[in-house]
Design a protein around this motif. Structure first.
Motif, PDB file in Angstrom:
ATOM      1  N   UNK A 195      97.913 -29.940 -41.253  1.00  0.00           N
ATOM      2  CA  UNK A 195      97.950 -30.118 -39.803  1.00  0.00           C
ATOM      3  C   UNK A 195      98.785 -31.348 -39.438  1.00  0.00           C
ATOM      4  N   UNK A 196      98.526 -32.443 -40.143  1.00  0.00           N
ATOM      5  CA  UNK A 196      99.245 -33.689 -39.830  1.00  0.00           C
ATOM      6  C   UNK A 196     100.693 -33.632 -40.284  1.00  0.00           C
ATOM      7  N   UNK A 197     100.906 -33.300 -41.542  1.00  0.00           N
ATOM      8  CA  UNK A 197     102.249 -33.511 -42.084  1.00  0.00           C
ATOM      9  C   UNK A 197     103.240 -32.434 -41.662  1.00  0.00           C
ATOM     10  N   UNK A 198     102.757 -31.239 -41.325  1.00  0.00           N
ATOM     11  CA  UNK A 198     103.680 -30.157 -40.960  1.00  0.00           C
ATOM     12  C   UNK A 198     103.477 -29.659 -39.526  1.00  0.00           C
ATOM     13  N   UNK A 199     102.237 -29.319 -39.179  1.00  0.00           N
ATOM     14  CA  UNK A 199     102.007 -28.651 -37.894  1.00  0.00           C
ATOM     15  C   UNK A 199     102.190 -29.593 -36.707  1.00  0.00           C
ATOM     16  N   UNK A 200     101.949 -30.894 -36.889  1.00  0.00           N
ATOM     17  CA  UNK A 200     102.083 -31.824 -35.755  1.00  0.00           C
ATOM     18  C   UNK A 200     103.522 -31.811 -35.219  1.00  0.00           C
ATOM     19  N   UNK A 201     104.507 -31.807 -36.106  1.00  0.00           N
ATOM     20  CA  UNK A 201     105.898 -31.832 -35.637  1.00  0.00           C
ATOM     21  C   UNK A 201     106.341 -30.479 -35.081  1.00  0.00           C
ATOM     22  N   UNK A 202     105.925 -29.379 -35.714  1.00  0.00           N
ATOM     23  CA  UNK A 202     106.331 -28.075 -35.173  1.00  0.00           C
ATOM     24  C   UNK A 202     105.650 -27.833 -33.815  1.00  0.00           C
ATOM     25  N   UNK A 203     104.390 -28.275 -33.686  1.00  0.00           N
ATOM     26  CA  UNK A 203     103.704 -28.144 -32.387  1.00  0.00           C
ATOM     27  C   UNK A 203     104.419 -28.990 -31.337  1.00  0.00           C
ATOM     28  N   UNK A 204     104.745 -30.235 -31.688  1.00  0.00           N
ATOM     29  CA  UNK A 204     105.435 -31.121 -30.755  1.00  0.00           C
ATOM     30  C   UNK A 204     106.803 -30.582 -30.375  1.00  0.00           C
ATOM     31  N   UNK A 205     107.497 -29.999 -31.348  1.00  0.00           N
ATOM     32  CA  UNK A 205     108.825 -29.441 -31.101  1.00  0.00           C
ATOM     33  C   UNK A 205     108.762 -28.336 -30.040  1.00  0.00           C
ATOM     34  N   UNK A 206     107.838 -27.407 -30.227  1.00  0.00           N
ATOM     35  CA  UNK A 206     107.736 -26.300 -29.269  1.00  0.00           C
ATOM     36  C   UNK A 206     107.279 -26.811 -27.900  1.00  0.00           C
ATOM     37  N   UNK A 207     106.387 -27.801 -27.891  1.00  0.00           N
ATOM     38  CA  UNK A 207     105.946 -28.360 -26.614  1.00  0.00           C
ATOM     39  C   UNK A 207     107.114 -29.048 -25.898  1.00  0.00           C
ATOM     40  N   UNK A 208     107.975 -29.707 -26.649  1.00  0.00           N
ATOM     41  CA  UNK A 208     109.131 -30.361 -26.015  1.00  0.00           C
ATOM     42  C   UNK A 208     110.041 -29.332 -25.348  1.00  0.00           C
ATOM     43  N   UNK A 209     110.187 -28.151 -25.968  1.00  0.00           N
ATOM     44  CA  UNK A 209     110.960 -27.089 -25.324  1.00  0.00           C
ATOM     45  C   UNK A 209     110.355 -26.734 -23.971  1.00  0.00           C
ATOM     46  N   UNK A 210     109.025 -26.617 -23.953  1.00  0.00           N
ATOM     47  CA  UNK A 210     108.325 -26.275 -22.709  1.00  0.00           C
ATOM     48  C   UNK A 210     108.468 -27.391 -21.674  1.00  0.00           C
ATOM     49  N   UNK A 211     108.484 -28.638 -22.148  1.00  0.00           N
ATOM     50  CA  UNK A 211     108.642 -29.780 -21.225  1.00  0.00           C
ATOM     51  C   UNK A 211     110.043 -29.748 -20.603  1.00  0.00           C
ATOM     52  N   UNK A 212     111.066 -29.497 -21.434  1.00  0.00           N
ATOM     53  CA  UNK A 212     112.435 -29.415 -20.908  1.00  0.00           C
ATOM     54  C   UNK A 212     112.530 -28.325 -19.846  1.00  0.00           C
ATOM     55  N   UNK A 213     111.778 -27.222 -20.061  1.00  0.00           N
ATOM     56  CA  UNK A 213     111.821 -26.109 -19.113  1.00  0.00           C
ATOM     57  C   UNK A 213     110.849 -26.275 -17.950  1.00  0.00           C
TER      58      UNK A 213
ATOM     59  N   UNK B 242     100.432 -23.261 -35.012  1.00  0.00           N
ATOM     60  CA  UNK B 242     100.027 -22.209 -35.948  1.00  0.00           C
ATOM     61  C   UNK B 242     101.175 -21.799 -36.864  1.00  0.00           C
ATOM     62  N   UNK B 243     102.390 -21.829 -36.344  1.00  0.00           N
ATOM     63  CA  UNK B 243     103.507 -21.434 -37.209  1.00  0.00           C
ATOM     64  C   UNK B 243     103.733 -22.517 -38.265  1.00  0.00           C
ATOM     65  N   UNK B 244     103.475 -23.769 -37.920  1.00  0.00           N
ATOM     66  CA  UNK B 244     103.571 -24.847 -38.909  1.00  0.00           C
ATOM     67  C   UNK B 244     102.515 -24.686 -39.998  1.00  0.00           C
ATOM     68  N   UNK B 245     101.302 -24.356 -39.579  1.00  0.00           N
ATOM     69  CA  UNK B 245     100.224 -24.136 -40.554  1.00  0.00           C
ATOM     70  C   UNK B 245     100.577 -22.955 -41.470  1.00  0.00           C
ATOM     71  N   UNK B 246     101.025 -21.846 -40.863  1.00  0.00           N
ATOM     72  CA  UNK B 246     101.364 -20.645 -41.641  1.00  0.00           C
ATOM     73  C   UNK B 246     102.482 -20.958 -42.627  1.00  0.00           C
ATOM     74  N   UNK B 247     103.498 -21.680 -42.151  1.00  0.00           N
ATOM     75  CA  UNK B 247     104.650 -22.007 -42.982  1.00  0.00           C
ATOM     76  C   UNK B 247     104.226 -22.823 -44.209  1.00  0.00           C
TER      77      UNK B 247
END
Lengths: 319, 319
Positions: free
Chosen positions: B163-181, B197-202
């Protein structure tokens, strides 16, 4: 000087320990070890006095003081890994106690935490100054690594490293104080200049003291820079002004690793014949004078007097 | 799926090389080496599709795509030092070519540059999301280090690391897209959940493939996690479900360093008897399904279809 800001600095200590304690036990242990190991808190002090000189003494002063100390601490952790350090301020370094891996990763954590804290204040101008300072610092660290054992290094390369690795953060720190106080552009620049020159003076003095200070006064090993092949100002000056036989001995000593007291005594002797220690100290004093002059736009006050006294302390601490 | 964003991703490559080239030759060499070594650009792709799904395709999309890849690259440089890696994606790792010191310091430089670039956009919400993700990532790296060779590690410890090492950045990345929009809070959360979830799955899939993938397909060494004592899901499950003699063999292999093909074959054999590979893959698939469900608030569109396809790819890439 410290006494006038005792309460402010105690609040910074609380903040440092609070943020260190905010993580898991392991991070807290490594962080507390290095935070409690008695740094001079020069950067928090600069932040506090700059803010108060600018008329600001609210909570962001304490927070940003902790931020700059955290950033400085993070670079110490990484420096110790890069330099294979065994001691830091008279105690075993974090990489010695917990290993290089922990030192790298906890350094990353402190750095990330510091920037998370700072951006949480929501002042774009602060973010711009702080992240640019961090970028310059890390560039300075790489530039320094490139200069290690490099006999082609010039004085300007050395000053470039000092500017990036030390003066960028002290300049940014003082400018952030001015930003918190909403000063006009001229005084923002004046405080930034003060921070820049005091950073230059501090580092040049530090690098000179490495060949002069008494071991028990600084808790540092004398001649550390020589053994690590650090091309600092006294060494560069001495190399440039040594006759060939003396130069050949110097070249042999650079990055030699273990430096005996006899070897060090010989090198310091060379530096006395070439006037390299006096030359380097004079450069530090010159930066210190420029730091003081930068404060001209400010009327006399307790905080201005304390910044001037701090400038003297930077030079006189161990002489 | 990649084809729909070819121009966007080429612009990201330009941006990556531009910022790598903005420093001195040495930093540029180390950075280019790792940037050009053929990463999957999963994070930039997430940034691009999230932004476009949110109706934004301006320059900040490209910039933040480069930012998240730089941050990811910085962690790879530090990971390789921490793991004493010799190879990365089938080429010598940066620490092998330039040494650990350069890998640590250039990692710091990339990280600092990324945050300097990101804060320059002057959107506080972006800064908050990104710096929090970075803080969680670095905490995850430390947590992972603490779990190495730790036979008391539990599945929940493993998921916490992921959750910390992988999913935090992928979650933040997708949220930043939503913020830009400028999406509403519900859809911001939906995209963030998708990224989580995609970070966790990956990561769970990646950790399982370390015991399954064919060497030549991934350019990775099989059994790397086992030799490094990484307590990943298949290993934890197998340990928990092995009879005592099998468990004793496993304990001997964990962190053994050199793992022969025979040893690895034996461990993979154990994992088949305990169903640990199927179990782990099933967890990855379950995260992938949750990722897809997170997108329910979005009407059907090319970009939504591509995020769904990306979810499948995460799981199916090497099976």
């Amino acid at each position: 000087m410290w006494a006038d800001y005792e309460q402010d600095l105690l609040a910074v200590e609380d903040r440092l320990l609070q943020f260190a304690g905010d993580a898991n036990d392991y991070i807290r242990d490594v962080t507390s070890h290095i935070i409690r190991s008695g740094g001079k808190r020069l950067r928090p002090l600069l932040m506090v006095i700059s803010s108060r000189l600018s008329g600001y003494s609210g909570p962001d002063m304490t927070l940003l003081s902790a931020v700059v100390e955290f950033i400085h601490t993070a670079t110490l952790l990484h420096d110790d890994v890069v330099d294979h350090a065994e001691m830091r301020r008279g105690r075993p370094s974090a990489n010695q106690v917990w290993g290089n891996q922990a030192a790298v990763l906890v350094g990353d954590y402190l750095y990330a935490t510091a920037l998370w804290m700072a951006t949480g204040i929501h002042i774009h101008e602060i973010n711009d100054v702080l992240t640019l300072a961090c970028r310059k610092m890390s560039e300075g660290e790489v530039l320094e690594l490139m200069l290690d054992n490099n006999l082609a290094a010039r004085e300007e390369d050395y000053f470039n490293v000092v500017e990036c690795k030390t003066a960028a953060l002290t300049a940014g720190t003082c400018r952030m104080g001015a930003i918190l106080g909403n000063l006009d552009p001229l005084r923002k620049k004046a405080l930034e200049d003060f921070g820049y020159y005091i950073g230059m003076a501090f580092q040049v003095a530090d690098d000179t003291l490495d060949y002069m200070a008494q071991k028990d006064r600084l808790g540092k090993t004398l001649g550390k820079d020589l053994s690590e092949g650090k091309m600092t100002l006294p060494l560069l000056h001495c190399l440039a002004h040594s006759p060939t036989p003396q130069r050949e001995v110097l070249v042999q000593r650079i990055g030699q690793g273990e430096i005996t007291d006899m070897h060090l005594g010989e090198v310091v002797g060379f530096m006395k014949t070439t006037g390299s220690l006096d030359f380097s100290l004079e450069r530090a004093v010159s930066f210190m004078r420029k730091a003081k002059q930068s404060l001209d736009p400010f009327p006399d006050s307790l905080h201005k007097q304390n910044l001037l006294a701090l400038s003297d302390f930077i030079i006189e601490r161990d002489l």
